[in-house]
Scaffold this active site. Structure first.
Site, PDB file in Angstrom:
ATOM      1  N   LYS A 277      11.461  -9.022 -15.557  1.00 54.80           N
ATOM      2  CA  LYS A 277      12.465  -9.093 -14.845  1.00 54.80           C
ATOM      3  C   LYS A 277      13.750  -9.632 -15.575  1.00 54.80           C
ATOM      4  CE  LYS A 277       9.996 -10.428 -10.580  1.00 54.80           C
ATOM      5  NZ  LYS A 277      10.439  -9.193  -9.596  1.00 54.80           N
ATOM      6  N   ARG A 351       0.395  -5.982  -5.506  1.00 55.67           N
ATOM      7  CA  ARG A 351      -0.518  -5.007  -4.819  1.00 55.67           C
ATOM      8  C   ARG A 351      -1.947  -5.006  -5.713  1.00 55.67           C
ATOM      9  NH1 ARG A 351       4.061  -0.404  -5.446  1.00 55.67           N
ATOM     10  NH2 ARG A 351       5.197  -2.409  -5.065  1.00 55.67           N
TER      11      ARG A 351
HETATM   12  N1  BES Z   1       7.379 -10.643  -6.235  1.00 58.44           N
HETATM   13  C1  BES Z   1       8.152  -9.340  -6.484  1.00 58.44           C
HETATM   14  C2  BES Z   1       8.807  -8.853  -5.192  1.00 58.44           C
HETATM   15  C3  BES Z   1       9.989 -10.208  -4.727  1.00 58.44           C
HETATM   16  C4  BES Z   1      11.263  -9.595  -4.723  1.00 58.44           C
HETATM   17  C5  BES Z   1       9.708 -10.999  -4.187  1.00 58.44           C
HETATM   18  C6  BES Z   1      12.385 -10.642  -4.388  1.00 58.44           C
HETATM   19  C7  BES Z   1      10.819 -11.750  -3.676  1.00 58.44           C
HETATM   20  C8  BES Z   1      12.067 -11.563  -3.752  1.00 58.44           C
HETATM   21  C9  BES Z   1       7.161  -8.112  -6.883  1.00 58.44           C
HETATM   22  O1  BES Z   1       6.051  -8.584  -7.623  1.00 58.44           O
HETATM   23  C10 BES Z   1       7.999  -7.171  -7.422  1.00 58.44           C
HETATM   24  O2  BES Z   1       8.568  -7.597  -8.648  1.00 58.44           O
HETATM   25  N2  BES Z   1       8.238  -6.003  -6.987  1.00 58.44           N
HETATM   26  C11 BES Z   1       8.742  -5.062  -7.491  1.00 58.44           C
HETATM   27  C12 BES Z   1       7.929  -3.636  -7.105  1.00 58.44           C
HETATM   28  C13 BES Z   1       8.667  -2.465  -8.183  1.00 58.44           C
HETATM   29  C14 BES Z   1       8.400  -2.860  -9.454  1.00 58.44           C
HETATM   30  C15 BES Z   1       7.843  -1.191  -7.599  1.00 58.44           C
HETATM   31  C16 BES Z   1      10.388  -5.080  -6.918  1.00 58.44           C
HETATM   32  O3  BES Z   1      10.275  -5.105  -5.723  1.00 58.44           O
HETATM   33  O4  BES Z   1      11.328  -4.762  -7.626  1.00 58.44           O
HETATM   34 MN    MN Z   2       6.727  -8.590  -9.698  1.00 61.51          MN
END
Ligand code: BES
Ligand code: MN
Ligand code: ZN
Length: 501
Positions: A277, A351
């Site tokens: 990230k 997931r």
């Molecule tokens: N933990 C994150 C989602 C999240 C985003 C939680 C903002 C709290 C606040 C999750 O694991 C994630 O990174 N999801 C990705 C999925 C994508 C790569 C398909 C996302 O939402 O960007």
């Molecule tokens: Mn994630």
């Protein structure tokens, strides 16, 4: 802080702060306010005529009593329009009370019982909501500064009411339990990743289970390997912190049947892994165990209130970090269900970890499943921070849940799981791929999970937008403890009505 009843009359109240309320339509003081007005030689009547007391929702007017009353100060709170008064407003009134007490350094508070006899509020909710609001608003994360800030402690809040029914007395107990469980979840979320590793989270879960005499089981890496939990193991692969599959069983019935399964995402820190990230606000990803916190909080409330329903909690706990051992985009992994996953983005780890937790919950006898997860950034695009998204394979189950969450004062909104979206998570070389692209990102994440629930009634709650947030009436900035009360409420509901359709 103690919350209890007192049968003293208004004239004998000994308090640092006496709290009375009035609705918006006020033209002259009535009831206890009229009594107080007489003791204060018409001061309240005058303030109403001057337009200073209007009864507008959350308006506060602080009066010193100068020896004319036994209470030192009188706080008059606006209750707003009679027809808009409900248990949500009551929670906020309690929060205003607690905050005003802190401002005036009041330790002993005596308050009128707001909302009793109001057509919208059930008797039990009169005390439940007030106690809940008071404890929620009192929450403060202790933190780690070497200099401790002085926190104002309220000694007692007493309701001025001489004939409390069992319902009213029980309301204090249940409201307190819901709020304390929520505050426990907030503590778990606010605790930084180095102090809330999967192993430390397992310790917290064991503490809760032991406190309430519940059975528990903590699977380590070896046991997960034996069970074929390739999903959780893959996510945990990049970290030095060993993963844990955390299980708690609450037996509210004689036989282990009709089991309500709660599954909570327990990523104790989500860096994104190899699909790392951006740096800005990455620290907030310590909240990626907000689903686990909701489930553990709910188990705490259930342990205290003991509904007659079986509840199973399953939490896949791991840290998502990049390293030479980490799982990579392109990897194909095999889950406990036998289904294979093509990993296209290591940041869609929730997931993958949840897939095994769902399978394990089914193996352990769950007959209905609610999973709670900070799963997708996309849900923030869809609903912002105001509501939790719900998705389901069983609309009647969700209807039950929505009624419970509404009672609990938590906003939930449904998103659809139309078949059309399923195309997006088909893989050319495995059963599923772990990302569905940008369109409808929260829905494709849910459909991924649905592939593991078989035909069991299931609700998925995406709390990525609601687990964490800025200061509001009932909590400071940080972990909100969202869904603790909704989960506790549906356990209570099935405890009363039974789970059979
Ligand atoms: N933990 C994150 C989602 C999240 C985003 C939680 C903002 C709290 C606040 C999750 O694991 C994630 O990174 N999801 C990705 C999925 C994508 C790569 C398909 C996302 O939402 O960007
Ligand atoms: Mn994630
Ligand atoms: Zn995550």
């Amino acid at each position: 802080m103690k919350i209890q009843f007192t049968d003293t009359g208004l004239a004998e109240v000994k308090a640092d702060l006496l709290v009375l309320g009035c609705f918006k339509e006020i033209t002259k003081p009535e009831g206890m306010l009229a009594e107080a007005d007489r003791m204060l030689d018409g001061a309240i009547t005058e303030l109403i005529h001057l337009g200073e007391i209007t009864g507008a929702f959350k308006e506060t007017t602080l009066l010193h009593t100068y020896g004319r009353m036994t209470a030192k100060r009188l706080l008059i709170i606006g209750l707003g329009e009679t027809e808009r008064f409900d248990s949500n407003r009551l929670r906020e009134i309690a929060a205003v009370t607690v905050r005003s007490a802190a401002k005036t350094k009041a330790k002993k508070i005596v308050t009128e019982l707001f909302g009793l006899g109001h057509p919208i509020i059930h008797e039990h909710h009169v005390t439940h909501s007030f106690a809940e609001g008071a404890y929620l608003a009192s929450y403060q994360f202790a933190g780690y500064s070497s200099k401790k800030e002085e926190k104002h402690e309220i000694e007692s809040i007493q309701f001025l009411y001489n004939k409390p029914s069992d319902e009213l007395v029980y309301g204090i107990e249940s409201g307190t339990a819901y709020a304390e469980a929520t505050n426990l979840a907030r503590d778990l979320i606010n605790t930084p990743g180095n102090l809330m590793t999967p192993a430390l989270m397992a310790d917290k879960a064991v503490e809760i289970a032991k406190r309430h005499g519940m059975e528990y089981e903590i699977l380590d890496r070896n046991e997960m390997e034996k069970l074929g939990m390739g999903g959780l193991l893959a996510v945990a692969q990049g970290s030095e912190q060993p993963p844990k599959m955390i299980v708690i069983k609450y037996k509210g019935k004689e036989h282990w049947e009709d089991v309500l399964g709660f599954v909570g995402k327990g990523i104790t820190f989500d860096s994104g892994g190899i699909s790392i990230k951006p740096g800005a606000n990455m620290d907030e990803m310590k909240m990626d165990m907000g689903g686990a916190a909701a489930v553990l909080g709910a188990m705490e409330a259930i342990g205290k209130l003991k509904p007659k329903v079986n509840v199973l909690a399953v939490i896949p706990a791991a840290e998502n970090l990049p390293s030479g051992k980490a799982y990579k985009p392109g990897d194909v992994i095999k889950t406990m269900s036998g289904k294979t996953i093509e990993v296209l983005n290591t940041d869609a780890e929730g997931r993958v970890a949840l897939s095994d937790a769902i399978s394990y919950a089914i193996r352990l006898g769950a007959s209905r499943i609610i999973d709670v997860a900070t799963l997708t950034g996309a849900v923030v695009v869809a609903l912002g921070h105001a509501a939790t998204a719900a998705m389901t394979n069983d609309d009647a189950f969700l209807a039950d849940f929505m009624r419970c969450s509404k009672k609990a004062g938590e906003k939930v909104w449904q998103l659809p799981l139309f078949d059309e979206y399923k195309e997006q998570i088909k893989s050319g070389i495995a059963d599923l791929k772990n990302t569905g692209g940008r369109p409808a990102g929260s829905i494709t994440a849910a459909l991924f999970l649905e592939a593991f629930v078989e035909d069991i009634p299931w609700i998925h709650l995406d709390i990525a937008g609601t687990a964490w947030g800025d200061k509001d009436e009932l909590s400071p900035k940080g972990g909100k403890g969202v869904m603790v009360r909704s989960l506790a409420q549906i356990a209570k509901h099935y405890g009363k009505r039974g789970m059979k359709k």
